[in-house]
Design an enzyme around this catalytic site. Structure first.
Site, PDB file in Angstrom:
ATOM      1  N   ASP A   1      45.384  45.044  47.626  1.00 28.81           N
ATOM      2  CA  ASP A   1      43.894  44.825  47.740  1.00 28.81           C
ATOM      3  C   ASP A   1      43.692  45.422  49.276  1.00 28.81           C
ATOM      4  O   ASP A   1      43.729  46.302  49.419  1.00 28.81           O
ATOM      5  CB  ASP A   1      43.826  43.338  47.588  1.00 28.81           C
ATOM      6  CG  ASP A   1      42.708  42.788  47.077  1.00 28.81           C
ATOM      7  OD1 ASP A   1      41.443  43.056  47.689  1.00 28.81           O
ATOM      8  OD2 ASP A   1      42.571  42.073  45.797  1.00 28.81           O
TER       9      ASP A   1
ATOM     10  N   HIS B   1      37.897  40.246  50.810  1.00 28.51           N
ATOM     11  CA  HIS B   1      38.464  40.146  49.078  1.00 28.51           C
ATOM     12  C   HIS B   1      39.853  40.011  49.184  1.00 28.51           C
ATOM     13  O   HIS B   1      40.322  39.082  48.376  1.00 28.51           O
ATOM     14  CB  HIS B   1      38.027  41.346  48.523  1.00 28.51           C
ATOM     15  CG  HIS B   1      38.085  41.466  46.998  1.00 28.51           C
ATOM     16  ND1 HIS B   1      39.272  41.748  46.420  1.00 28.51           N
ATOM     17  CD2 HIS B   1      37.374  41.137  46.057  1.00 28.51           C
ATOM     18  CE1 HIS B   1      39.405  41.831  45.020  1.00 28.51           C
ATOM     19  NE2 HIS B   1      38.204  41.166  44.509  1.00 28.51           N
TER      20      HIS B   1
ATOM     21  N   SER C   1      38.569  39.273  39.649  1.00 24.82           N
ATOM     22  CA  SER C   1      39.662  39.273  40.789  1.00 24.82           C
ATOM     23  C   SER C   1      40.057  38.160  40.938  1.00 24.82           C
ATOM     24  O   SER C   1      40.869  37.728  41.621  1.00 24.82           O
ATOM     25  CB  SER C   1      38.719  39.792  41.948  1.00 24.82           C
ATOM     26  OG  SER C   1      38.706  41.294  41.862  1.00 24.82           O
TER      27      SER C   1
END
Length: 832
Positions: free
Chosen positions: A174, A252, A618
């Site tokens: 990620d 994120h 996600s």
């Protein structure tokens, strides 16, 4: 000479048409020449390519000690072969080698031109060449929503969350991680993490760098690496944003990691407001970080390098909330390098979880294709954050927005002002009305006296659709001019818009429906006085913004989220359906709280905050990763296929009201019954997944047989992609021993077989029943069976066409056990 005016007009008209035709043809030819010229010049623009090379990668060679000197020599030999291929094929100075992948995939990442890549494709020892298409990124309540504290953590250990996920390593490919976040702290001295990583069969590394100092790997985070060769080669790296260390500059990666593996009971406090306590699905699991995405750029080769390293390090679970921007155009989807890397990860014994994408609700929008990876769809829970606007007189309009109430609530009302009625004037000359005025994007557009202390009505217009306008700009305008609050209403010209809760520093509400917006505007006009020019001279409308940070638990759940990508999966660029169910499973992915990183490079409105509430597949994916870790902890000998089977066959297909799970589509105010291409097998049920009764095992050889059975793919293509010969094939791709049956072209009849393994410790008898897809009859053989512990049982499922529908219809096989185990096998069939 002819002088008839009518005929002269006719001749003139014909001449005009001819002239226009000539101009159009010239323009088309010019455009074509320009395009052709660009095509020729494109060869001078280097791009990034992945080169698949013949030969087995290190992880699958005879030696089991990957860190031995012998294996180091083998790794050196592979790299020398890679260098020889490049050096002997390409012109000197025409390429840059980015990576030599040696561990779970034998490949090279190189930056070169299209013509040089074409040469590589013809070189001996090269199996395939694939252009890098780039990649994109695809909770305080969800542990309770999934009943983890009550039904799952206590089954694993009577210490509950203090042991849930113990000794399981979850890898995250990620944007990195925020090592100082409390979700990843290792401060509980009464429950310390062991520093002995050898018992985890894991060997990682902690790469220090900017914002990632020594000590960042603290026992909870046990490894952190970053991969940037592809990003650097792209030329798109931004030195002020793209931090070259495992540190997460965007948020994120931290968000995703906290959902799967974040510590239990972490207080979620934003702007001084307490939203609850957050926990990961497997709060005692360890975190291994593989940063491959940067705020400015993400390349597929960096992601492949990260996957390669994660498998070598020994992760148990791999979380991929990332994926290619688009499917491969020149090869089957299941043979793209991304899917091949996941196949080899599965071969290495890693449970791989992938987001299906956020391109819903369009059909065939999934970016997950292969049966060896669990593709996760996103669903809504029953939690929401309603934000009320209370008009003077008592009428309430509900909106969305995580903000506090306006000053003096609930007693004080404030003036309502429509943005276009508060425009700064130049004397008596009115400023022309522009889009950024309606959208409240620039403070200099407004008369400070008109908006100060007022609730300003902004309008959602085309600037938001083309991403030129932002809610952040509204909040900045509000802060600069001293708005009491703001409302962003739907524009009747554009229809309803999709609104998600946003943390506002000042009172603010999003009103996403035209019907609600019209209530506000109608009230506003009734109370506003205008002169003969239509200019507002007196603002009589009053309102207040209520508390929008308190959660409400109501309504049916789960519901498939609008953005969640839909099946069917497809095999090629023409989107021919694949005989594999995607998505595989549905998990919470809407309005999920998670850890954040202060720079918040992706979303400036969240800058400086430690938590964020986000929606996306996600967010759904790490839920399944964490649940997979819990299953692995309880059943350490289970293969990835067994874990995937347990999650799939025990899923719920009914919501909290006992009805078939609903799905959001394009219409904001309506829900529709969902099907397997929306929710996969159903919504994950962790408690039942821990004790499924039966599982469907499958291994690497089974997936090769599946590939070899696919139509229009030659054995040579399979061999080149996987390095394995097609020694056995399935009679039909649907005969892969998978926890679902998908038949993309059923003619007359077909029998598929499923082989179940009992994983309980007691003999159990199962009775089969069928809900056949429309247009078919389905028969089971045997209709019932008894299976002892750890033994296997075959089940034949015979499909017969009763009506040609030329579309997919859906059903299921249900096996009901005498010891209360229930196994569901989704059926998706297209009769032709």
């Amino acid at each position: 000479m002819e002088t008839n005016p009518r005929k002269l007009r006719s001749y003139s008209y014909i001449c005009l048409i001819v002239c226009i035709f000539v101009l159009v043809v010239c323009a088309i030819l010019s455009r074509a020449e320009e395009k052709e010229g660009k095509g020729e010049n494109d060869d001078h623009i280097p791009k990034i390519y992945s080169i698949l090379v013949e030969g087995e990668p290190l992880a699958f060679r005879a030696s089991t000690n990957i860190n031995s000197k012998a294996m180091a020599l083998e790794a050196k030999k592979i790299e020398e072969i890679h260098d020889e291929i490049l050096g002997s094929t390409l012109e000197k100075g025409s390429y840059t080698k980015l990576y030599s992948f040696k561990h779970v995939i034998n490949a090279i990442a190189v930056r070169t031109t299209a013509s040089q890549a074409k040469k590589l494709g013809k070189t001996k020892g090269v199996k395939a060449v694939e252009e890098d298409k780039g990649v994109k990124l695809m909770t305080t309540y969800t542990p309770d929503f999934l009943e983890l504290p009550q039904q799952v953590w206590q089954k694993i250990s009577n210490e509950g969350d203090r042991r849930a996920g113990e000794d399981i390593v979850i890898g995250f490919v990620d944007t990195g991680i925020n090592p100082t976040h409390p979700s990843f702290a290792a401060l509980d001295l009464t429950n310390p993490y062991s520093s002995n990583l050898s018992r985890l069969h894991f060997s990682g590394d902690c790469e220090i760098g900017p914002f990632f100092p020594p000590g960042s790997c603290n026992g909870k985070i046990i490894s952190a690496r970053f991969f940037s060769a592809g990003a650097r080669a792209s030329g798109a790296l931004n030195s002020s944003l793209d931090i070259l260390s495992p540190f997460d500059a965007s948020g994120h990666g931290s968000h995703v990691a906290s959902i799967a593996a974040g510590n239990a009971g972490v207080p979620v406090i934003v702007d001084g407001f307490f939203y609850g306590r957050a926990s990961g699905m497997a709060p005692r699991s360890r975190i291994a970080v593989y940063k491959a995405i940067y705020p400015s750029i993400g390349t597929l080769v960096d992601v492949i390098a990260a996957i390669d390293q994660a498998i070598m390090d020994g992760v148990d679970v791999l979380t991929l909330s990332v994926g290619p921007d688009e499917p491969p155009v020149d090869k089957p989807t299941v043979l793209g390098i991304f899917d091949l890397a996941m196949l080899l990860a599965r071969k290495a014994g890693v449970f791989v979880v992938q987001a299906v994408g956020n391109n819903g609700p369009s059909p065939s929008s999934v970016l997950s294709y292969s049966p060896w990876v669990v593709g996760v769809a996103a669903g809504n829970t029953d939690r929401s954050y309603p934000a009320p606007l209370i008009l003077d007189g008592g009428q309430t309009v509900q909106g969305v927005g995580l903000s506090g109430p306006t000053l003096g609530a609930p007693l004080v009302q404030h003036r309502l002002v429509l943005a276009k009625d508060a425009v700064r004037t130049n004397g008596s000359v009115l400023q022309p009305l522009t889009r950024d005025i309606e959208e409240c994007q620039r403070p200099e557009n407004f008369d400070p006296a008109a908006v100060f202390g007022s609730i300003v009505i902004c309008t959602f217009s085309d600037g938001f659709y083309n991403q030129m306008s932002t809610v952040l700009a509204i909040t900045q305008t509000a802060r600069t001019l001293g708005f009491m609050g703001f409302i962003l209403i739907a524009n009747p010209r554009f229809g309803d818009y999709v609104a998600e809760p946003v943390i506002f520093s000042a009172p603010g509400i999003l009103i996403p429906t035209v019907s609600a917006a019209q209530i506000i505007l109608r009230y506003y006009e009734e109370k506003t006085f205008r002169d003969t020019r239509g200019v507002a001279t007196q603002f009589g409308a009053r309102a207040r913004i209520g508390e929008g940070r308190n959660s409400v638990f109501a309504g049916k759940a789960p519901v498939v989220s609008r953005f969640s990508s839909r099946g069917p999966a497809f095999i090629d660029a023409t989107r021919s359906p694949l005989d594999v169910l995607k998505p595989d499973i549905l998990a919470p992915g809407h309005q999920i709280w998670g850890a954040w990183s202060l720079p918040s490079a992706f979303d400036p409105i969240l800058t400086g905050r430690s938590f964020a509430i986000l929606s996306g597949t996600s967010m759904a994916t790490p839920h399944i990763a964490g649940i997979g870790a819990l299953i692995k902890q309880l059943n350490p000998s289970w293969t990835p296929a067994m874990i995937a089977s347990a999650i799939s066959t025990t899923a719920n297909e009914y919501d909290s009201n006992g009805e078939i799970i609903s799905a959001e589509y394009y219409e904001l105010s309506r829900l529709f019954p969902s099907n397997h291409f929306d929710h996969g097998a159903g919504h994950v049920n962790p408690a039942r997944a821990l004790d499924p009764g039966l599982v469907l095992p499958a291994g690497f050889e089974d997936y090769i047989s599946f590939l070899c059975s696919l139509p229009n793919i030659s054995p040579a293509t399979i061999r080149d992609a996987t390095g394995v010969l097609c020694t056995t094939t399935l009679s039909h791709p649907a005969n892969l021993n998978h926890p679902s049956v998908t038949i993309s072209a059923l003619k007359e009849s077909l029998v598929v077989r499923r082989s179940f393994q009992d994983v309980s410790n007691k003999t159990e008898t199962y009775l089969g029943s069928v809900l056949p897809p429309n247009g078919t009859t389905v028969r089971l053989t045997p209709t019932w069976f008894t299976v002892p512990p750890q033994k296997t049982q075959d089940l034949d499922i015979e499909f017969n066409v009763t009506q040609v529908l030329n579309k997919f219809t859906f059903g299921e096989v249900v096996l009901t056990g005498s010891l209360n185990h229930i196994i569901r096998i989704p059926l998706s069939v297209k009769t032709i």
